[in-house]
Motif scaffolding. Structure first.
Motif, PDB file in Angstrom:
ATOM      1  N   TYR A   1      46.083  56.847  -4.818  1.00 36.23           N
ATOM      2  CA  TYR A   1      47.302  57.640  -4.982  1.00 36.23           C
ATOM      3  C   TYR A   1      48.521  56.727  -5.164  1.00 36.23           C
ATOM      4  O   TYR A   1      49.325  56.913  -6.082  1.00 36.23           O
TER       5      TYR A   1
ATOM      6  N   ARG B   1      57.862  55.117 -15.418  1.00 39.01           N
ATOM      7  CA  ARG B   1      58.438  55.981 -16.443  1.00 39.01           C
ATOM      8  C   ARG B   1      59.141  57.133 -15.720  1.00 39.01           C
ATOM      9  O   ARG B   1      59.439  57.033 -14.537  1.00 39.01           O
TER      10      ARG B   1
ATOM     11  N   GLU C   1      55.346  62.165 -14.977  1.00 42.71           N
ATOM     12  CA  GLU C   1      54.436  62.747 -15.959  1.00 42.71           C
ATOM     13  C   GLU C   1      55.023  63.979 -16.643  1.00 42.71           C
ATOM     14  O   GLU C   1      55.132  64.029 -17.861  1.00 42.71           O
ATOM     15  N   LEU C   2      55.444  64.924 -15.867  1.00 43.54           N
ATOM     16  CA  LEU C   2      55.927  66.171 -16.442  1.00 43.54           C
ATOM     17  C   LEU C   2      57.077  65.946 -17.414  1.00 43.54           C
ATOM     18  O   LEU C   2      57.041  66.402 -18.556  1.00 43.54           O
TER      19      LEU C   2
ATOM     20  N   THR D   1      51.823  47.347 -14.649  1.00 38.92           N
ATOM     21  CA  THR D   1      50.986  47.266 -15.848  1.00 38.92           C
ATOM     22  C   THR D   1      50.150  45.986 -15.810  1.00 38.92           C
ATOM     23  O   THR D   1      49.029  45.950 -16.312  1.00 38.92           O
TER      24      THR D   1
ATOM     25  N   ILE E   1      52.196  53.466 -11.106  1.00 38.44           N
ATOM     26  CA  ILE E   1      52.066  53.367 -12.559  1.00 38.44           C
ATOM     27  C   ILE E   1      52.904  54.411 -13.247  1.00 38.44           C
ATOM     28  O   ILE E   1      53.602  54.149 -14.218  1.00 38.44           O
ATOM     29  N   ASP E   2      52.839  55.607 -12.728  1.00 39.18           N
ATOM     30  CA  ASP E   2      53.557  56.685 -13.366  1.00 39.18           C
ATOM     31  C   ASP E   2      55.058  56.555 -13.158  1.00 39.18           C
ATOM     32  O   ASP E   2      55.840  56.973 -14.011  1.00 39.18           O
TER      33      ASP E   2
ATOM     34  N   ARG F   1      61.976  62.028  -7.276  1.00 36.16           N
ATOM     35  CA  ARG F   1      60.654  61.416  -7.235  1.00 36.16           C
ATOM     36  C   ARG F   1      60.335  60.857  -5.866  1.00 36.16           C
ATOM     37  O   ARG F   1      59.261  61.029  -5.334  1.00 36.16           O
TER      38      ARG F   1
ATOM     39  N   ALA G   1      47.364  46.803 -13.626  1.00 33.41           N
ATOM     40  CA  ALA G   1      46.449  47.730 -14.288  1.00 33.41           C
ATOM     41  C   ALA G   1      45.505  46.991 -15.217  1.00 33.41           C
ATOM     42  O   ALA G   1      44.349  47.353 -15.355  1.00 33.41           O
TER      43      ALA G   1
ATOM     44  N   ARG H   1      58.024  63.293 -18.895  1.00 34.70           N
ATOM     45  CA  ARG H   1      57.655  62.455 -20.025  1.00 34.70           C
ATOM     46  C   ARG H   1      56.848  63.227 -21.052  1.00 34.70           C
ATOM     47  O   ARG H   1      57.075  63.129 -22.252  1.00 34.70           O
TER      48      ARG H   1
ATOM     49  N   TYR I   1      48.675  53.651  -6.154  1.00 34.32           N
ATOM     50  CA  TYR I   1      48.460  53.057  -7.455  1.00 34.32           C
ATOM     51  C   TYR I   1      48.948  53.954  -8.596  1.00 34.32           C
ATOM     52  O   TYR I   1      49.752  53.560  -9.427  1.00 34.32           O
ATOM     53  N   GLY I   2      48.416  55.156  -8.637  1.00 35.83           N
ATOM     54  CA  GLY I   2      48.756  56.092  -9.703  1.00 35.83           C
ATOM     55  C   GLY I   2      50.220  56.443  -9.693  1.00 35.83           C
ATOM     56  O   GLY I   2      50.859  56.535 -10.748  1.00 35.83           O
ATOM     57  N   GLU I   3      50.762  56.621  -8.498  1.00 38.97           N
ATOM     58  CA  GLU I   3      52.174  56.963  -8.385  1.00 38.97           C
ATOM     59  C   GLU I   3      53.012  55.817  -8.943  1.00 38.97           C
ATOM     60  O   GLU I   3      53.976  56.032  -9.689  1.00 38.97           O
TER      61      GLU I   3
END
Lengths: 215, 215
Positions: free
Chosen positions: B155, B165, B168-169, B112, B161-162, B199, B115, B171, B157-159
């Motif tokens: 990719y 938590r 995505e699904l 974060t 960040i996600d 994951r 980000a 959450r 990066y996004g992985e």
DNA sequence: ACCTGAACACCGTTCAAGT
DNA sequence: ACCTGAACACCGTTCAAGT
């Protein structure tokens, strides 16, 4: 007394005074504030000032700062301009991802909100459902769907986060001053040649490449 | 007076007192605080308390909160456990991305920070250089390198960040309570079957898929 | 000289007092 | 009843006073 003082009109001018506060007006002002001076400047007190009222008045319409941010996120997601459903999986996925991407680009500050708070807005569900359906129609089994969904989503996510700056390569360079050409020759060469490459073009190309490997 | 009071030893116990403050000690305490109670709890005042001193003392070692965060980011990046250079592009890229990914997983809160502040740490440059070289060795021209680099990086990066938590699904589902099966049948089906998917396994698989399309 | 407490200008939010 | 000002418990940081 000629009129009620309780609403809508100024007793002195008769002109429709700025409408009495409502969630919508509060959100509108919040968006304006964050768009013009950034997320950190969005404080309850500043927002109240913008609306010409005291901080406590906001709490009539919003239960607190967290609630305000959640509502802003919800609204942002709800405002996504989704394309009509296409039965062609590639067209469907391209359209959806592009819409999400475009929305993030219009309000880049949302991405940092998503990064720290998550994107659990109800209005994201139709997008997820459509993406999964497109993958299913493309012949994916469940494991493949899960993997492909994660891949596409994470890429979009990462791209969005990175794009509200100038792109990783440029930014790395900017933050560092001049790169030591001797130590990082390939990087230096890239930075030199890549000037002018369009981010948007890069995103579209990479998305298609991703879909090539997924479909 | 038996000893100097200026350093190192408590005059009463003689035991080596907690060493006098230094940047390292401040950073160490900051990492401990953020790891145990999260980024928002890392305030100058709290940190000073943790170190048994007043807030202003910190400013001797760190020029302010932003400087503290930047140093923490730098240190995090510097601590990445990079594998030895491999001449095989796929092996090299897999090793580098995995190392970055692993570092982010160990301290998810950094993401974060990245980000919102960007990842312009000097120590990221060797990683970038090695990635670009691997792509070059794989036969990419400059445009392909730029695209492939962005794809891989975003990719990851996004992985990252996600991943701090629950994914995505999950959450989305958790945030929403029970999904309306009638409205989102494919999503509901996915959520039902996907329970227990690792994951990590997903990440490794998707990374290889990405490299397939890039190399 | 080096260190740091008091003070300043903020923040989100509670709570009781205003109309 | 509805609205909101004063107050509370925070925050980062300046600045001048301590040793």
């Amino acid at each position: 007394m000629t009129g009620q003082r309780t609403n809508a009109r100024s007793p002195t001018t008769g002109k429709p005074r700025a409408a009495r506060l409502s969630v919508d007006r509060v959100l509108e002002a919040a968006f304006a504030r964050v768009r013009s001076t950034g997320l950190p400047s969005l404080t309850m007190r500043q927002l109240a000032d913008d609306l010409g009222t005291g901080p406590m008045t906001l709490y009539r319409h919003v239960s607190g700062r967290d609630d305000l941010l959640r509502r802003m996120l919800d609204r942002t997601v709800a405002e996504m301009d989704l394309p009509p459903v296409s039965l062609d999986p590639r067209e469907e996925l391209t359209g959806l991802v592009t819409a999400v991407h475009a929305r993030f680009r219009r309000d880049p500050w949302v991405v940092t909100l998503v990064a720290s708070e998550g994107l659990s807005s109800p209005d994201i569900l139709p997008v997820v459902e459509r993406m999964l359906n497109a993958l299913k129609n493309a012949g994916c089994n469940h494991d493949e769907m899960a993997a492909a969904y994660a891949l596409i989503w994470h890429y979009t996510y990462g791209e969005a986060i990175d794009s509200h700056r100038d792109g990783e390569l440029d930014r790395v360079a900017a933050g560092m001053g001049d790169i030591d050409v001797g130590e990082y020759p390939t990087l230096a060469e890239m930075l030199c040649r890549r000037r002018g490459t369009q981010r948007r073009h890069l995103f579209e190309g990479n998305l298609q490449r991703l879909l090539d490997s997924v479909l």
